[in-house]
Design an enzyme around this catalytic site. Structure first.
Site, mmCIF file in Angstrom:
data_model
loop_
_atom_site.group_PDB
_atom_site.id
_atom_site.type_symbol
_atom_site.label_atom_id
_atom_site.label_comp_id
_atom_site.label_asym_id
_atom_site.label_seq_id
_atom_site.Cartn_x
_atom_site.Cartn_y
_atom_site.Cartn_z
ATOM 1 C CD GLU A 144 4.787 -2.834 -3.353
ATOM 2 O OE1 GLU A 144 4.663 -1.741 -3.382
ATOM 3 O OE2 GLU A 144 3.828 -3.819 -4.025
ATOM 4 N N GLY A 147 0.885 -1.246 -0.002
ATOM 5 C CA GLY A 147 -0.094 -0.032 0.224
ATOM 6 C C GLY A 147 0.840 1.372 0.131
ATOM 7 C CB CYS A 160 3.265 -0.510 -6.692
ATOM 8 S SG CYS A 160 3.429 -2.241 -6.921
#
Length: 474
Positions: free
Chosen positions: A224, A200, A261
């Site tokens: 992460e 997140g 991401c």
């Protein structure tokens, strides 16, 4: 729905039996989960689409396929016994440093693991995602804190996982779901949790990491937290493949409405090249797409506005409606970026790209070396340039966990050699990965038995090797 204490207490009760489950049996349980999710595809994919707006095909169907695959891959890894890393040093009275006792080392499950599900991958990084699969494969019971972005999907997935594990013979308490921010923190503080994993935002990850570190007994917290994933384009690559690179960048930065991401939010290109205009033209053809939820949309719009107002930034492509989620493209020169790199390198979770123009590639390496840690870095260059790129290549590898050559970072293959992690603040644990079979290592700890009788040794360390796991014997 279990309370945090109920879920963790049940996981604690199941921990010893699940860790002692033979590899083949654990593999069968993981495979059963995979097959149960596949059987429920026609139910789960529409439910995921209703809550995430990501589209059934190709995105969510593809993501469920990935989730099923990674569960089966971890089943294979568990069955192989490789993760035990069993090492046996037999007693040796003539060992150079003095008589050596019988030493036997292996890795065993750490205990119950808490998984914080992500919003942008409702299957692959959620209830039955990679963190859950790798922890179960390691022999750890799992408590998942559901993401509020897809609550109905989370509950239904949890029901399927729980039933499949039970039918496969896993002990009660091997898996549980909890919901709520307060409940997640309560579970993280529970003394029965031995490790936690999170995917997140940096803000959320650091807040939870602080809680994990300040417990009376601190635990590993594997977060992460995202990245801007810098991309460098050499002058030769821009000249020879400018159109191709522009097309690839536009597709990558807008994939999934930019909610990856690994979204390449920052790109360095030679000054004077037409690649910026090419990208702008391609992005202008991409319409606004719904984002995962109102909070993420609001965060994207706020961050985009701030970036668009930084000194030296020019808005190459910006929607007339400032509240639109349509793609945005910004540009600035390298000197302006270097002077404002802390703010200019902030992640913007959504379809926005910042293109920085440079005169000398050597100056780019200097700037890159000062950037915070990244999940990925990419280099687009020509084959005959390799001799002069070693310095830049070293900088890229120093700043990230995965370095790409003439490819784009969006799309993380689930395989044995994948590294999805990187130096802080991309992650809290740069030596680990959250994707690929090496992810199992996060939830194992080494133990050495010295001079113990055979019948008291764990099966992977016995001479009879009843589980038939790989053993390194010296």
């Amino acid at each position: 729905m279990s309370t945090p204490d109920q879920a963790v207490s049940a996981a604690m009760a199941a921990a010893e039996e699940w860790a002692a489950t033979p590899p083949e049996a654990r593999a069968r349980a993981l495979t059963a989960v995979a097959e149960a999710l596949e059987a429920a595809r026609s139910e789960l994919v529409p439910l995921a689409d209703a809550e995430s707006h990501l589209g059934e095909t190709p995105r969510l169907n593809g993501e469920l396929t990935r989730t099923v695959f990674q569960l089966k891959l971890f089943a294979e890894e568990a069955a192989s016994g490789r993760s035990y890393d069993a090492r046996i040093d037999r007693a040796d009275p003539d060992w150079p440093t003095g008589p050596r006792p019988d030493l036997r080392r292996y890795r065993t499950a750490v205990g119950p693991v808490l998984v914080f599900a992500a919003s942008n991958f409702p299957f692959a990084f959620s209830v039955a995602g990679g963190d859950t699969a790798s922890a179960l494969a390691a022999g750890c019971p799992v408590v998942v804190k559901a993401h509020p972005g897809h609550p109905r999907l989370s509950r239904r997935t949890a029901e399927i996982v729980t039933a499949a594990l039970s039918d496969a013979g896993a002990p009660e308490g091997t898996f549980a779901l909890i919901e709520g921010e307060r409940e997640g923190v309560e579970a993280l503080r529970h003394p029965g949790i031995a490790a936690a994993a999170f995917t997140g935002s940096e803000r959320g990850g650091l807040a939870l990491a602080k809680i994990a570190a300040e417990r009376p007994e601190p635990i590993p917290f594997y977060a992460e937290m995202g990245s801007i994933n810098p991309v460098v384009v050499t002058a030769a690559a821009a000249k020879n493949r400018g159109e191709e690179i522009a097309k690839g960048y536009a597709g990558s930065v807008t994939m999934g409405a930019g909610q990856f991401c690994t979204n390449p939010g920052l790109m360095f290109v030679p000054a004077g090249d037409a690649i910026v205009d090419r990208i702008a033209g391609l992005l202008s053809e991409v319409g606004a797409a719904p984002m995962l939820n109102d909070r993420i949309e609001s965060g994207f719009l706020d961050t985009a506005r701030r970036l668009g107002q930084r000194p030296g930034v020019r808005r190459v492509l910006w929607p007339d409606d400032d509240t639109s989620t349509a793609p945005r493209l910004l540009t600035m020169d390298l000197a302006a970026f270097a002077a404002d790199s802390e703010a200019a390198s902030q992640e913007c979770f959504g379809p926005l790209g910042l293109v920085v123009t440079y005169q000398d590639l050597r100056d780019v390496a200097v700037v890159l070396a000062k950037l915070p840690g990244q999940l990925t870095t990419s280099l687009h260059a020509e084959p005959d340039e390799t001799a002069e790129l070693s310095g830049l290549a070293g900088v890229l590898a120093d700043r990230s966990g995965r370095v790409l050559w003439n490819q784009w970072p969006t799309g993380v293959s689930v395989t044995h050699a994948m590294q999805h992690g990187g130096p802080f603040p991309a992650t809290t644990a740069p030596s680990t990965t959250s994707v690929g079979t090496a992810a199992i290592e996060r939830f194992l700890r080494p133990v050495t038995y010295q001079n113990w009788p055979q019948d008291l040794l764990p099966p992977p360390l016995r001479d009879s090797n009843p589980w038939n796991v790989p053993q390194r014997i010296h």
